[in-house]
Design an enzyme around this catalytic site. Structure first.
Site, PDB file in Angstrom:
ATOM      1  N   CYS A 267       0.838  -1.188   0.000  1.00 49.47           N
ATOM      2  CA  CYS A 267       0.000   0.000   0.000  1.00 49.47           C
ATOM      3  C   CYS A 267       0.881   1.250   0.000  1.00 49.47           C
ATOM      4  CB  CYS A 267      -0.940   0.087   1.203  1.00 49.47           C
ATOM      5  SG  CYS A 267      -2.075  -1.285   1.329  1.00 49.47           S
TER       6      CYS A 267
ATOM      7  N   ARG B  18       3.972  -0.373  -4.779  1.00 48.48           N
ATOM      8  CA  ARG B  18       3.668  -0.853  -3.430  1.00 48.48           C
ATOM      9  C   ARG B  18       2.350  -1.639  -3.369  1.00 48.48           C
ATOM     10  NH1 ARG B  18       6.804   1.805   0.330  1.00 48.48           N
ATOM     11  NH2 ARG B  18       5.362   1.179   1.963  1.00 48.48           N
TER      12      ARG B  18
ATOM     13  N   TRP C 134      -2.595  -2.825  -1.614  1.00 49.48           N
ATOM     14  CA  TRP C 134      -2.244  -4.251  -1.725  1.00 49.48           C
ATOM     15  C   TRP C 134      -3.100  -4.933  -0.662  1.00 49.48           C
ATOM     16  CZ3 TRP C 134      -0.074  -8.201   1.288  1.00 49.48           C
ATOM     17  CH2 TRP C 134       0.349  -9.325   0.568  1.00 49.48           C
TER      18      TRP C 134
ATOM     19  N   ASN D 126      -1.608   2.386   5.529  1.00 49.46           N
ATOM     20  CA  ASN D 126      -0.707   1.319   5.055  1.00 49.46           C
ATOM     21  C   ASN D 126      -0.282   0.535   6.288  1.00 49.46           C
ATOM     22  OD1 ASN D 126       1.417  -0.226   4.003  1.00 49.46           O
ATOM     23  ND2 ASN D 126       2.871   1.446   4.217  1.00 49.46           N
ATOM     24  N   GLY D 127      -0.575  -0.775   6.292  1.00 52.77           N
ATOM     25  CA  GLY D 127      -0.211  -1.600   7.449  1.00 52.77           C
ATOM     26  C   GLY D 127      -1.345  -2.543   7.790  1.00 52.77           C
TER      27      GLY D 127
ATOM     28  N   GLU E  26      17.650 -17.689  -7.433  1.00 55.29           N
ATOM     29  CA  GLU E  26      17.193 -16.350  -7.829  1.00 55.29           C
ATOM     30  C   GLU E  26      16.618 -16.373  -9.246  1.00 55.29           C
ATOM     31  OE1 GLU E  26      16.444 -13.733  -6.489  1.00 55.29           O
ATOM     32  OE2 GLU E  26      16.601 -12.160  -7.985  1.00 55.29           O
TER      33      GLU E  26
ATOM     34  N   LYS F  68      12.814 -15.291 -10.211  1.00 57.24           N
ATOM     35  CA  LYS F  68      12.503 -14.256 -11.216  1.00 57.24           C
ATOM     36  C   LYS F  68      11.478 -14.782 -12.210  1.00 57.24           C
ATOM     37  CE  LYS F  68      13.591 -11.525  -9.692  1.00 57.24           C
ATOM     38  NZ  LYS F  68      14.268 -11.168  -8.507  1.00 57.24           N
TER      39      LYS F  68
ATOM     40  N   GLU G 119       7.868 -15.266 -10.546  1.00 54.16           N
ATOM     41  CA  GLU G 119       7.114 -14.090 -10.109  1.00 54.16           C
ATOM     42  C   GLU G 119       6.594 -13.244 -11.254  1.00 54.16           C
ATOM     43  OE1 GLU G 119       9.240 -11.203  -7.689  1.00 54.16           O
ATOM     44  OE2 GLU G 119      11.120 -11.750  -8.653  1.00 54.16           O
TER      45      GLU G 119
ATOM     46  N   HIS H 237      18.615 -36.731  -5.773  1.00 47.77           N
ATOM     47  CA  HIS H 237      17.912 -37.232  -4.591  1.00 47.77           C
ATOM     48  C   HIS H 237      16.403 -36.976  -4.684  1.00 47.77           C
ATOM     49  CE1 HIS H 237      21.733 -38.105  -2.703  1.00 47.77           C
ATOM     50  NE2 HIS H 237      22.139 -36.893  -3.054  1.00 47.77           N
TER      51      HIS H 237
ATOM     52  N   LYS I 119       6.064  -4.383  -3.898  1.00 47.62           N
ATOM     53  CA  LYS I 119       7.516  -4.262  -3.762  1.00 47.62           C
ATOM     54  C   LYS I 119       7.972  -4.222  -2.304  1.00 47.62           C
ATOM     55  CE  LYS I 119      11.493  -3.075  -5.856  1.00 47.62           C
ATOM     56  NZ  LYS I 119      11.990  -4.323  -6.407  1.00 47.62           N
TER      57      LYS I 119
HETATM   58  C1  F6R Z   1      11.670 -10.617  -5.664  1.00 46.84           C
HETATM   59  C2  F6R Z   1      11.636  -9.590  -4.647  1.00 46.84           C
HETATM   60  C3  F6R Z   1      11.269  -9.991  -3.268  1.00 46.84           C
HETATM   61  C4  F6R Z   1      12.061  -9.152  -2.247  1.00 46.84           C
HETATM   62  C5  F6R Z   1      11.564  -9.456  -0.832  1.00 46.84           C
HETATM   63  C6  F6R Z   1      12.378  -8.726   0.220  1.00 46.84           C
HETATM   64  O1  F6R Z   1      12.067 -10.112  -6.895  1.00 46.84           O
HETATM   65  O2  F6R Z   1      11.879  -8.443  -4.908  1.00 46.84           O
HETATM   66  O3  F6R Z   1      11.462 -11.343  -3.056  1.00 46.84           O
HETATM   67  O4  F6R Z   1      13.409  -9.443  -2.370  1.00 46.84           O
HETATM   68  O5  F6R Z   1      10.225  -9.088  -0.715  1.00 46.84           O
HETATM   69  O6  F6R Z   1      12.318  -7.346   0.025  1.00 46.84           O
HETATM   70  P1  F6R Z   1      13.391  -6.383   0.636  1.00 46.84           P
HETATM   71  O7  F6R Z   1      14.696  -6.672  -0.010  1.00 46.84           O
HETATM   72  O8  F6R Z   1      12.884  -5.019   0.330  1.00 46.84           O
HETATM   73  O9  F6R Z   1      13.437  -6.661   2.111  1.00 46.84           O
END
Ligand code: F6R
Length: 614
Positions: free
Chosen positions: A2, A27, A75, A101-102, A487, A491, A494, A510, A609
């Site tokens: 949010c 957000r 969100w 937000n929260g 990673e 990517k 998501e 395994h 994010k």
């Molecule tokens: C994936 C991604 C998330 C963040 C995670 C932690 O691409 O961006 O997995 O890495 O939400 O976020 P931060 O780094 O802001 O604590």
């Protein structure tokens, strides 16, 4: 999670708020809404399901004249994404509007009590409770809005950044925060309020970061006031904002994600600037040299993080163990906080977070501090909570990351962890000086080498067409390449919504090898390193079972080229620097596959994010 924006001044509030919502859309983008008080004292609230563009379309024929207002992009946590669950929420008497937000953890108890007192609710959100409670207290106690907000917040358990406006008092916004970010921009006769500074960067560079349990009283034509919950006036610390508009725009790229991938040569340069000096002979990192005894004497390092940052933490483990001979444990912050962690004053806890606001990582920091550990933070967003909650730390300096899928922050984090390990190793004298110097020289060459990797983009785009409709992917790697495989898989899932599993290559036999067939491609990260011969066997094992292989290999590799279906060659670098080089083709592969599938790569479904809720 949010985003909230507010404006009060003599300008057009609607334009500021809508522009601000677009900037904060990373957000959350389930719904958006705006509340404006016009000069005739009418409170207009417009809100709608969907993105900020939908709100803008909705407002086209509405009265949006106002010099004060608040807005929100959501969100969803409590209550599905819908028009009525969209913020702003309003009080029963229609006098107050609030954005939040929260999460309000005790909202059910408060809601039941308010219903008993005759209040009717129009949404399923936790937020509506707050605005109804403020109004209830206000009416019952016949008090000011400020007193009512303060009293309501005392009854609330949870995390929040809020902004409230009142129909009958259009010259004031009241805002407050606890565990969710909030920043005030101080302009010339006007104030801006937002979850981060991006909505007002073009209007002012004077910012005040609201602290936890602080209330901001923002009144037209008067100086800003900050108050504690027990009504004491706090000092105002105006900081200069280090952010430019170009960092917040796509700059000719179709998506922020692509821009951020392509930016990595320059963000890596920014990240190492002033830290690797004297042609690579000297490496230093803030907060390490000035706490040298703590780092030299650490018995153990525990790294806490979430998501992509957790993957960079895993690389940090290899780096620190290799260079500093200190045992390292990597924990998901969300698990750490509930695992009865055993932490002592001889431990150093490192928290990694791009946003600096991740709720679980913040909670882990508080626990570690409480148990006597020295806590060091690595984040990207200047002025965010994590740098303020830690004893010391540093920034990765890669500029605002707006695409929801993290790319340049990941390589920035890995770079900083490399510098951290080298700095500690320098203090402990655990790294052979000539080798350290050579590594320093390689680090200075890295931005140019990443530029070469980016030149693979057209090849990767062509390759992506072959695999766009695969239903599952396996990502494999060993040693430093294992977190890169994790990673790469994250990517892909998501942004393209394709199931992808990252695995240590040798563990495949395994269990997961049972999945391998012609339908499931394997992406194998196999640069020339000390495990190269081992991973060649893993490549053969996949091939023997009919699997298609995309391999990331070092330039000039012929062995894997003869086995794999496709190879992407990256420049040779020392083993500990390979993650920065090998992760970039995986970012591009996921980007192009998602684009081929027509997905919204910058705002993938269900994600946001900055994860400020548990
Ligand atoms: C994936 C991604 C998330 C963040 C995670 C932690 O691409 O961006 O997995 O890495 O939400 O976020 P931060 O780094 O802001 O604590």
């Amino acid at each position: 999670m949010c985003g909230i924006v507010g404006y009060i001044g003599e300008g057009n509030a609607y334009n500021v708020l809508i522009g601000g919502l677009h900037r904060l859309e990373y957000r959350g983008y389930d719904s958006a809404g705006i509340a404006l008080v016009d000069d005739n004292g009418k409170l207009n609230i417009y809100k709608t399901l969907g993105k900020v563009q939908a709100l803008e379309n909705f407002c086209k024929d509405k009265n949006v004249e106002a010099r004060v207002g608040i807005a929100h992009t959501r969100w969803a946590t409590h209550g599905e994404p819908s028009d009525c669950n969209a913020h702003p929420h309003y009080s029963e008497d229609g006098n107050l509007a609030l954005v939040h937000n929260g999460t309000i953890e005790n909202y059910k108890v408060l809601k039941d009590a308010l219903v008993e007192h005759g209040r009717t609710f129009h949404s399923d959100t936790d937020t509506e409770v707050l605005v109804q409670l403020i109004e209830y207290i206000r009416v019952q106690n016949d008090c000011s809005l400020l007193d009512a907000v303060r009293e309501a917040l005392k009854q609330v358990v949870g995390a929040y950044a809020i902004a409230v406006i009142e129909k009958d008092n259009p010259d004031c916004i009241i805002a407050a925060r606890k565990s969710s970010p909030l920043v005030v921009g101080v302009g010339d006769g006007e104030f801006y309020l937002a979850s981060d500074a991006s909505p007002f960067v073009e209007f002012t560079d004077n910012v005040v970061y609201i602290k936890d349990e602080e209330i901001a009283l923002i009144r037209r034509g008067e100086p800003l006031k900050l108050l504690s919950f027990d009504n004491k006036e706090n000092e105002i610390d105006v900081k200069k904002l280090e952010m430019s508009i170009s960092q917040l725009e796509k700059g000719g790229y179709p998506h922020f994600m692509l821009k951020e991938i392509f930016e990595q040569p320059s963000t890596l340069l920014d990240c190492i600037r002033g830290r690797v000096v004297d042609k690579g002979r000297f490496v230093t990192l803030n907060g390490v040299n000035d706490n040298s005894e703590t780092f030299i004497n650490a018995k153990r390092i525990v790294i806490v993080a979430c998501g992509t940052s957790w993957h960079s933490a895993l690389i940090g483990k290899y780096l620190i163990q290799d260079m500093c001979k200190i045992p390292v444990v990597v924990e998901y912050a969300s698990e750490f906080r509930y695992s009865n962690p055993v932490i002592t004053h001889e431990d150093i806890v490192i928290a990694i977070s791009q946003s600096g606001e991740t709720a679980d990582t913040l909670a882990a920091i508080k626990i570690a501090r409480g148990m006597g550990a020295f806590v060091y933070g690595i984040s990207n967003v200047v002025g965010s909570s994590i740098p303020r909650e830690t004893h010391s730390g540093t920034y990765i300096h890669v500029g605002p990351e707006i695409g929801v899928a993290s790319t340049k922050a990941f390589t920035g984090q890995v770079m900083v962890l490399t510098l951290l390990a080298m700095t500690i190793a320098g203090l402990k004298k655990t790294l052979e000086p000539r080798y350290a110097e050579k590594l320093g020289e390689w680090i200075l060459k890295l931005p140019a080498l990443v530029e070469k990797v980016i030149e693979l983009a057209p090849d990767i785009e062509r390759l992506s067409l072959i695999y766009t409709y695969a239903r599952n992917f396996l990502y494999l790697g060993r040693g430093y390449s294992y977190p890169v495989a994790l990673e790469g898989a994250l990517k892909l899932k998501e942004i393209s919504y394709i199931h992808a599993e990252g695995y240590p290559a040798a563990e495949m036999k395994h269990g997961p090898i049972a999945l391998v067939d012609a339908e499931m491609p394997s992406v194998i990260v196999a640069p020339k390193d000390h495990l190269y011969d081992k991973i060649v066997s893993n490549v053969q094992q996949v091939k023997a079972r009919g699997g298609n292989i995309i391999a990331i290999v070092t330039e000039g590799d012929t062995t894997i080229r003869n086995i794999a279906d496709h190879v992407l060659e990256v420049p040779e670098v020392p083993e500990c620097l390979t993650p920065i080089i090998t992760s970039v083709p995986l970012q591009l592969l996921s980007y192009y596959i998602a684009i081929n599938k027509g997905k919204d790569v910058d705002m993938p479904r269900n994600l946001a994010k900055s994860v400020t809720v548990e």
